[in-house]
Design an enzyme around this catalytic site. Structure first.
Site, PDB file in Angstrom:
ATOM      1  N   GLU B  50       0.812  -1.212   0.000  1.00 47.35           N
ATOM      2  CA  GLU B  50       0.000   0.000   0.000  1.00 47.35           C
ATOM      3  C   GLU B  50       0.847   1.264   0.000  1.00 47.35           C
ATOM      4  O   GLU B  50       0.400   2.310  -0.469  1.00 47.35           O
ATOM      5  CB  GLU B  50      -0.951   0.012   1.193  1.00 47.35           C
ATOM      6  CG  GLU B  50      -2.032  -1.067   1.145  1.00 47.35           C
ATOM      7  CD  GLU B  50      -1.581  -2.418   1.668  1.00 47.35           C
ATOM      8  OE1 GLU B  50      -0.360  -2.569   1.962  1.00 47.35           O
ATOM      9  OE2 GLU B  50      -2.411  -3.326   1.781  1.00 47.35           O
ATOM     10  N   PHE B 112     -10.039  -8.176  14.434  1.00 50.19           N
ATOM     11  CA  PHE B 112      -9.031  -8.571  13.451  1.00 50.19           C
ATOM     12  C   PHE B 112      -8.864  -7.475  12.396  1.00 50.19           C
ATOM     13  O   PHE B 112      -9.841  -6.985  11.842  1.00 50.19           O
ATOM     14  CB  PHE B 112      -9.441  -9.885  12.782  1.00 50.19           C
ATOM     15  CG  PHE B 112      -8.482 -10.313  11.699  1.00 50.19           C
ATOM     16  CD1 PHE B 112      -7.176 -10.680  12.004  1.00 50.19           C
ATOM     17  CD2 PHE B 112      -8.873 -10.315  10.366  1.00 50.19           C
ATOM     18  CE1 PHE B 112      -6.291 -11.053  11.008  1.00 50.19           C
ATOM     19  CE2 PHE B 112      -7.989 -10.688   9.361  1.00 50.19           C
ATOM     20  CZ  PHE B 112      -6.687 -11.057   9.690  1.00 50.19           C
ATOM     21  N   GLN B 113      -7.634  -7.118  12.142  1.00 57.77           N
ATOM     22  CA  GLN B 113      -7.284  -6.056  11.198  1.00 57.77           C
ATOM     23  C   GLN B 113      -7.970  -4.730  11.523  1.00 57.77           C
ATOM     24  O   GLN B 113      -8.314  -3.965  10.624  1.00 57.77           O
ATOM     25  CB  GLN B 113      -7.564  -6.489   9.743  1.00 57.77           C
ATOM     26  CG  GLN B 113      -6.592  -7.565   9.281  1.00 57.77           C
ATOM     27  CD  GLN B 113      -6.581  -7.786   7.778  1.00 57.77           C
ATOM     28  OE1 GLN B 113      -7.570  -7.567   7.092  1.00 57.77           O
ATOM     29  NE2 GLN B 113      -5.449  -8.246   7.265  1.00 57.77           N
ATOM     30  N   LYS B 162     -16.765  -1.533   7.075  1.00 56.75           N
ATOM     31  CA  LYS B 162     -17.213  -2.465   6.045  1.00 56.75           C
ATOM     32  C   LYS B 162     -18.737  -2.535   5.965  1.00 56.75           C
ATOM     33  O   LYS B 162     -19.308  -2.550   4.882  1.00 56.75           O
ATOM     34  CB  LYS B 162     -16.636  -3.845   6.335  1.00 56.75           C
ATOM     35  CG  LYS B 162     -16.930  -4.864   5.248  1.00 56.75           C
ATOM     36  CD  LYS B 162     -16.244  -6.183   5.533  1.00 56.75           C
ATOM     37  CE  LYS B 162     -16.497  -7.174   4.402  1.00 56.75           C
ATOM     38  NZ  LYS B 162     -15.832  -8.462   4.685  1.00 56.75           N
ATOM     39  N   MET B 472      24.075   9.082   0.830  1.00 55.03           N
ATOM     40  CA  MET B 472      24.108  10.384   1.488  1.00 55.03           C
ATOM     41  C   MET B 472      24.552  10.242   2.941  1.00 55.03           C
ATOM     42  O   MET B 472      25.331  11.053   3.442  1.00 55.03           O
ATOM     43  CB  MET B 472      22.739  11.068   1.398  1.00 55.03           C
ATOM     44  CG  MET B 472      22.747  12.500   1.903  1.00 55.03           C
ATOM     45  SD  MET B 472      23.955  13.538   1.035  1.00 55.03           S
ATOM     46  CE  MET B 472      22.950  14.190  -0.304  1.00 55.03           C
TER      47      MET B 472
END
Lengths: 168, 560
Positions: B50, B112-113, B162, B472
């Site tokens: 993502e 969950f999640q 959801k 760097m």
């Protein structure tokens, strides 16, 4: 609370009355490193909004930036830095004093009366009082009653309205 | 009012915003939305992580000046979006991230999640909102797009439980949304314009510094007009690259820690510095006291909270850069009586650095590679960069000739941004060559986006300036830490040619500039992405450099 180099600056602002807005305001203060001395939040006549009053110990530059940052928040409707000369500021203190000693009880009642406070609860050991006033007056009051013995206390933080025609 | 599911309403709301591409990864909380997307003409570009998807949406947004849409599932999907949002937000890129959330009934139960992405993303977004009913979805989408793409643009997150997508409701699609607390005004105050014009008109040694705001507001034409009117040498911040064509006689190039010698010498010598759409980042100003010692600053910015934040200004114009410059040009034209030949001093400071040397031992030199790349690319080619040495070499040696052709993670400095952003850029402008100037460290961070580029037939070019080191950081350790190299050597780098081939892309390793040029020409014509691996010397420094804590006047020329 002593040892302050400059008077506190106070801002009042109207926010959307929604869950999470207080979090976002305090999160902004944390993130930008602004120190809140006191914060008071409450409903206003229009239930869609709430009014917040925040006092901070900050120099002018920091204060200006803080106002700009708050103003930028989508949830902040309007904001104003309050001019102390044109503003009435009040704070409410609840304080419980230890008054086993009859002399202490007498002193406590005198200080409470002098500050036009109310005795809310009293028993053999304690007095609980409600005192309102300008923040400085409350500081002063607490200074007086410290020797009596403060069991516990709670201050609401400064709330404020501008005088006369002025408004947010 | 129409009865439909939340997911249908969501897709319809996106279509009403004119969304054509969505960058994201699916997941449990997104299944109803992804199902609905099958019946839409919007193109879903499936990422592999993502963070990469969000960078793609960001790159897309920067190229088109249109909201880029990133989508991710709840929990880890949502937390992976955070770096992408922070990157977009600080560079004022309009990105809307949509995250799935667990069902409303279990929010707050550590389901969950589940992740409190509203809390997590609050500091890195311009605005975020959690939908509480299906009916709120069209409003939330409309609000998100409006806020992301107006005023000072930025990142917005919409969190959708959801069950709000599966349930139906009576949906209203508002034509516009109103906010009592959000009403950015792009029109500058005429008194502020008068004051600023007066100071500019009297300037003996005027200099302009252009930031990303010039590009965001499409004010390049006005910027150049103002520069020519004042005959003011014009530097840019990193975000402002392309605001003035790099080959314009008044262009100084980049100002700051790795600015060009002429920019870093001229900017502090100005008596009036007009700063347009820039926010005085520490990397641009160097030591603030030196930066402001001799000059009076006139600051144009759309964001009131940037005024006097880092640097005190003499006067300011709050508003859109294009409108502000137009207002100033009109006034200065009438008022300015002075003509100076101060700009001629630019040449005093233009250093004859040995850019052209091709080799350092057996290795190609990065400046020569970047300059050759510039020559091989058309003027309107799009370049993204990663972060670190590659970024600074690109900024110094790749002239941008047009606005919206040079893109980089300027504020957050996100390694791994450039490659996925280039994929988003290619999706936005498929007919223009798109190159990511990368380092081996940065490319390693999001290299799995290659699967997306191959799958979606987005043939970007990646030039890996490969020194097998986090360059760097190594440069700082070399210059300021007694060459004690800690946690920088990337001995386990993959073979980038084979890596490209493993994904079905082209890979080529080059050892001469001629070979590099040939590889670039082939890559431009290729149907698949190409990785050009360019081994460079691990000890090569980016120069010039202002040592940390020093002023622009202290710019070092050589690293000794």
């Amino acid at each position: 609370m002593g040892g302050r180099l400059m008077p506190l600056s106070t801002v009042a602002f109207l926010v959307e009355n929604q869950p999470g807005v207080l979090f976002k305001v305090s999160n902004l203060f944390r993130r930008r490193g602004f120190n809140i001395e006191s914060i008071a939040v409450g409903a206003v006549e229009d239930t869609r909004y709430a009014r917040m009053t925040i006092s901070v110990d900050a120099d002018t530059k920091t204060m200006n930036n803080m106002v700009d940052q708050l103003d930028k928040m989508v949830e902040v409707i309007k904001i104003k830095r309050l001019d102390p000369l044109r503003t009435i500021m009040r704070e409410l203190l609840l304080v419980k004093l230890s008054t086993n000693d009859p002399m202490a009880r007498e002193d406590a009642l005198r200080y409470i009366n002098n500050q036009h406070g109310l005795v809310l609860d009293i028993d053999e050991e304690n007095i609980m009082a409600e005192v309102t006033g300008e923040p400085g007056e409350l500081d002063q009051f607490l200074e007086y009653v410290k020797s009596i013995g403060i069991v516990e206390m709670s201050r609401t933080g400064i709330t404020a309205l501008e005088k006369g025609r002025l408004q947010l | 009012m129409t009865e439909m599911t939340g997911s249908r309403a969501f897709v319809k709301a996106l279509e009403k915003q004119g969304v054509e591409h969505i960058f994201g990864v699916s997941g449990g909380a997104l299944i109803p939305i992804c199902d609905e997307l099958l019946d839409s003409d919007m193109r879903f570009i499936l990422g592999r992580h993502e963070q990469g998807s969000t960078h793609m949406a960001d790159g897309y947004a920067r190229v088109l000046n249109k909201v880029g849409v990133a989508i991710a599932t709840s929990g880890p999907g949502a937390t992976n979006v955070v770096t992408g949002l922070a990157t977009a937000q600080i560079d004022s890129s309009p990105v809307v991230a949509i995250t799935g959330q667990v069902n409303r009934a279990v929010i707050g139960t550590d389901a969950f999640q589940e992740c409190d992405i509203i809390g997590v993303s609050a500091s890195v977004t311009k605005y975020n909102i959690q939908v509480r009913t299906p009916e709120e979805i069209p409003y939330a989408v409309k609000r998100a797009f409006h806020i992301a793409n107006t005023g000072r643009k930025g990142a917005v997150l919409v969190d959708i439980p959801k069950d709000c997508t599966t349930l139906s409701g009576d949906m209203v699609f508002p034509d516009k949304v109103e906010f009592r607390g959000y009403n950015p005004n792009p029109v500058p105050n005429s008194q502020e314009l008068d004051w600023a014009a007066k100071i500019l008109s009297d300037a003996q040694r005027p200099v302009i510094m252009a930031g990303g705001g010039v590009i965001a507001s499409g004010a390049s034409k006005e910027l150049v007009e103002m520069a020519e009117l004042l005959m003011a040498p014009t530097a840019t911040s990193l975000m402002g690259k392309g605001a003035i064509p790099g080959d314009h006689p008044l262009a100084l190039g980049l100002c700051g820690m790795h600015g060009t010698m002429q920019a870093n010498m001229i900017v502090p010598k100005s008596d009036v510095l007009l700063v347009v759409g820039a926010r005085f980042s520490d990397r641009t100003t160097g030591k603030i006291a030196d930066f402001t010692a001799n000059t009076r600053i006139v600051h144009i910015d759309i964001d009131q909270s940037e005024i006097d934040k880092n640097v005190e200004t003499v006067t300011r114009v709050v508003g859109d850069a294009k409108l502000a410059l137009q207002g100033l040009i009109d006034r200065v034209k009438q008022q300015r009586l002075i003509s100076t030949d101060w700009h001629k001093r630019i040449d005093e400071f233009r250093c004859v650095f040995d850019y052209e040397t091709e080799k350092n031992g057996k290795y190609l030199r990065a400046p020569a590679v970047v300059r050759a790349l510039r020559e091989e690319m058309p003027r309107d080619a799009i370049v993204t960069t990663e972060v670190g040495q590659n970024q600074m070499w690109a900024a110094l040696h790749y002239d941008a000739y047009e606005p919206r052709t040079f893109f980089t993670s300027g504020g957050l400095g996100t390694m791994g941004w450039g490659f996925p952003a280039s994929i988003g850029a290619k999706a936005a402008k498929p007919d223009v060559p798109v190159v990511d100037i990368a380092g081996d460290g940065s490319f390693g961070m999001t290299e799995n986006s290659m699967a997306t580029a191959v799958e979606e037939e987005l043939p970007v070019i990646v030039v890996v300036l490969n020194n097998n080191v986090l360059g760097m950081v190594a440069q700082w350790q070399r210059l300021f830490y007694d060459e004690r190299y800690s946690a920088v050597k990337l001995k386990g780098n993959p073979d980038f040619v084979k890596l490209a081939e493993a994904y079905g892309a082209e890979g080529v390793r080059v050892e001469s500039l001629d070979h590099f040029r040939t590889a670039v020409r082939r890559a431009k014509e290729a149907d698949v992405p190409t990785v050009i691996d360019v081994p460079i010397h691990p000890d090569e420094n980016v120069m010039p450099m202002v040592p940390p804590g020093m002023g622009l006047n202290d710019t070092l020329w050589e690293a000794d």
